[in-house]
Design an enzyme around this catalytic site. Structure first.
Site, PDB file in Angstrom:
ATOM      1  N   CYS A   3       0.868  -1.165  -0.051  1.00 42.43           N
ATOM      2  CA  CYS A   3       0.100   0.006   0.047  1.00 42.43           C
ATOM      3  C   CYS A   3       0.904   1.166   0.121  1.00 42.43           C
ATOM      4  O   CYS A   3       1.664   1.508   1.113  1.00 42.43           O
ATOM      5  CB  CYS A   3      -0.921   0.032   1.228  1.00 42.43           C
ATOM      6  SG  CYS A   3      -1.856   1.551   1.173  1.00 42.43           S
ATOM      7  N   CYS A   6       0.386   3.460   3.254  1.00 39.72           N
ATOM      8  CA  CYS A   6       1.155   2.980   4.227  1.00 39.72           C
ATOM      9  C   CYS A   6       2.763   3.016   4.254  1.00 39.72           C
ATOM     10  O   CYS A   6       3.276   3.689   5.260  1.00 39.72           O
ATOM     11  CB  CYS A   6       0.624   1.454   4.385  1.00 39.72           C
ATOM     12  SG  CYS A   6      -0.782   1.089   5.088  1.00 39.72           S
ATOM     13  N   ASP A  29      -1.422  16.121  -2.368  1.00 37.74           N
ATOM     14  CA  ASP A  29      -1.418  15.338  -3.677  1.00 37.74           C
ATOM     15  C   ASP A  29      -0.314  15.499  -4.882  1.00 37.74           C
ATOM     16  O   ASP A  29       0.055  16.574  -5.089  1.00 37.74           O
ATOM     17  CB  ASP A  29      -3.092  15.386  -4.297  1.00 37.74           C
ATOM     18  CG  ASP A  29      -3.202  14.106  -5.277  1.00 37.74           C
ATOM     19  OD1 ASP A  29      -4.124  13.314  -4.630  1.00 37.74           O
ATOM     20  OD2 ASP A  29      -2.920  13.920  -6.349  1.00 37.74           O
ATOM     21  N   HIS A  99      -9.237   7.326   2.132  1.00 36.39           N
ATOM     22  CA  HIS A  99      -8.655   8.807   1.893  1.00 36.39           C
ATOM     23  C   HIS A  99      -9.709   9.771   1.925  1.00 36.39           C
ATOM     24  O   HIS A  99     -10.854   9.524   1.092  1.00 36.39           O
ATOM     25  CB  HIS A  99      -7.511   9.182   1.245  1.00 36.39           C
ATOM     26  CG  HIS A  99      -7.740   8.500  -0.253  1.00 36.39           C
ATOM     27  ND1 HIS A  99      -7.696   7.327  -0.439  1.00 36.39           N
ATOM     28  CD2 HIS A  99      -7.988   9.179  -1.183  1.00 36.39           C
ATOM     29  CE1 HIS A  99      -7.847   7.064  -1.997  1.00 36.39           C
ATOM     30  NE2 HIS A  99      -8.079   8.278  -2.419  1.00 36.39           N
TER      31      HIS A  99
HETATM   32  P1  AMP Z   1      -8.177   8.280  -5.320  1.00 35.37           P
HETATM   33  O1  AMP Z   1      -8.512   8.124  -7.158  1.00 35.37           O
HETATM   34  O2  AMP Z   1      -9.592   8.839  -4.551  1.00 35.37           O
HETATM   35  O3  AMP Z   1      -8.023   6.755  -4.711  1.00 35.37           O
HETATM   36  O4  AMP Z   1      -7.165   9.375  -5.150  1.00 35.37           O
HETATM   37  C1  AMP Z   1      -5.751   8.737  -5.019  1.00 35.37           C
HETATM   38  C2  AMP Z   1      -5.056  10.048  -4.888  1.00 35.37           C
HETATM   39  O5  AMP Z   1      -3.664   9.798  -4.487  1.00 35.37           O
HETATM   40  C3  AMP Z   1      -4.988  10.571  -6.295  1.00 35.37           C
HETATM   41  O6  AMP Z   1      -5.130  12.034  -6.284  1.00 35.37           O
HETATM   42  C4  AMP Z   1      -3.204  10.627  -6.552  1.00 35.37           C
HETATM   43  O7  AMP Z   1      -2.751  11.597  -7.303  1.00 35.37           O
HETATM   44  C5  AMP Z   1      -2.757  10.331  -5.114  1.00 35.37           C
HETATM   45  N1  AMP Z   1      -1.483   9.881  -5.125  1.00 35.37           N
HETATM   46  C6  AMP Z   1      -0.896   8.434  -5.479  1.00 35.37           C
HETATM   47  N2  AMP Z   1       0.323   8.387  -4.895  1.00 35.37           N
HETATM   48  C7  AMP Z   1       0.681   9.602  -4.293  1.00 35.37           C
HETATM   49  C8  AMP Z   1       1.763   9.895  -3.526  1.00 35.37           C
HETATM   50  N3  AMP Z   1       2.870   9.033  -3.649  1.00 35.37           N
HETATM   51  N4  AMP Z   1       1.747  10.849  -3.066  1.00 35.37           N
HETATM   52  C9  AMP Z   1       0.809  11.744  -3.001  1.00 35.37           C
HETATM   53  N5  AMP Z   1      -0.311  11.688  -3.597  1.00 35.37           N
HETATM   54  C10 AMP Z   1      -0.368  10.513  -4.240  1.00 35.37           C
HETATM   55 ZN    ZN Z   2      -2.458   1.386   3.482  1.00 40.38          ZN
END
Ligand code: AMP
Ligand code: ZN
Length: 108
Positions: A3, A6, A29, A99
């Site tokens: 994850c 995590c 983000d 989230h």
């Molecule tokens: P969701 O589509 O609601 O699952 O949103 C997941 C979010 O996590 C997206 O907006 C991604 O841009 C963001 N995301 C994914 N990996 C990372 C990361 N390493 N650091 C910050 N945000 C991330």
């Molecule tokens: Zn997790």
């Protein structure tokens, strides 16, 4: 552990953390869709709203209260913002660690 959120909690991969306490962490983000785009997560791994149990009620309240605090700190409370939780692939959820998105500005 696969994850990605995590890994951020355990500082295994970097993130721009804007708030952290014993239960919750919030970070910018990586692919923002609005000028303000913060992701707020519980430190305990819960995959999705679908997996929430009765006893997670307080924790989910903490996510919203964290969003409120960050919005106050960023001085966007008066202007307004959006809180978003995607649920499952059909809801657009890509990361399977529950989230809350805090979005403000632009077309958010
Ligand atoms: P969701 O589509 O609601 O699952 O949103 C997941 C979010 O996590 C997206 O907006 C991604 O841009 C963001 N995301 C994914 N990996 C990372 C990361 N390493 N650091 C910050 N945000 C991330
Ligand atoms: Zn997790």
């Amino acid at each position: 552990m696969s994850c990605i959120f995590c890994k951020i909690i355990k500082k295994g991969i970097p993130a721009e953390v804007v708030f952290e306490n014993e239960d919750v962490i919030a970070f910018k983000d990586i692919k923002p869709i609005a000028p303000v785009h913060i992701v707020i997560i519980p430190k305990r791994h819960i995959a999705s709203v679908v997996n929430l149990k009765e006893e997670d009620e307080i924790l989910m309240g903490k996510l919203i209260m964290t969003a409120k605090k960050i919005a106050d700190d960023l001085k966007i409370s008066e202007k307004g913002y959006k809180l978003l939780i995607r649920v499952g692939r059909g809801g657009g959820q890509e990361v399977d660690h529950i989230h809350l998105h805090l979005l403000s500005g632009g077309n958010a």
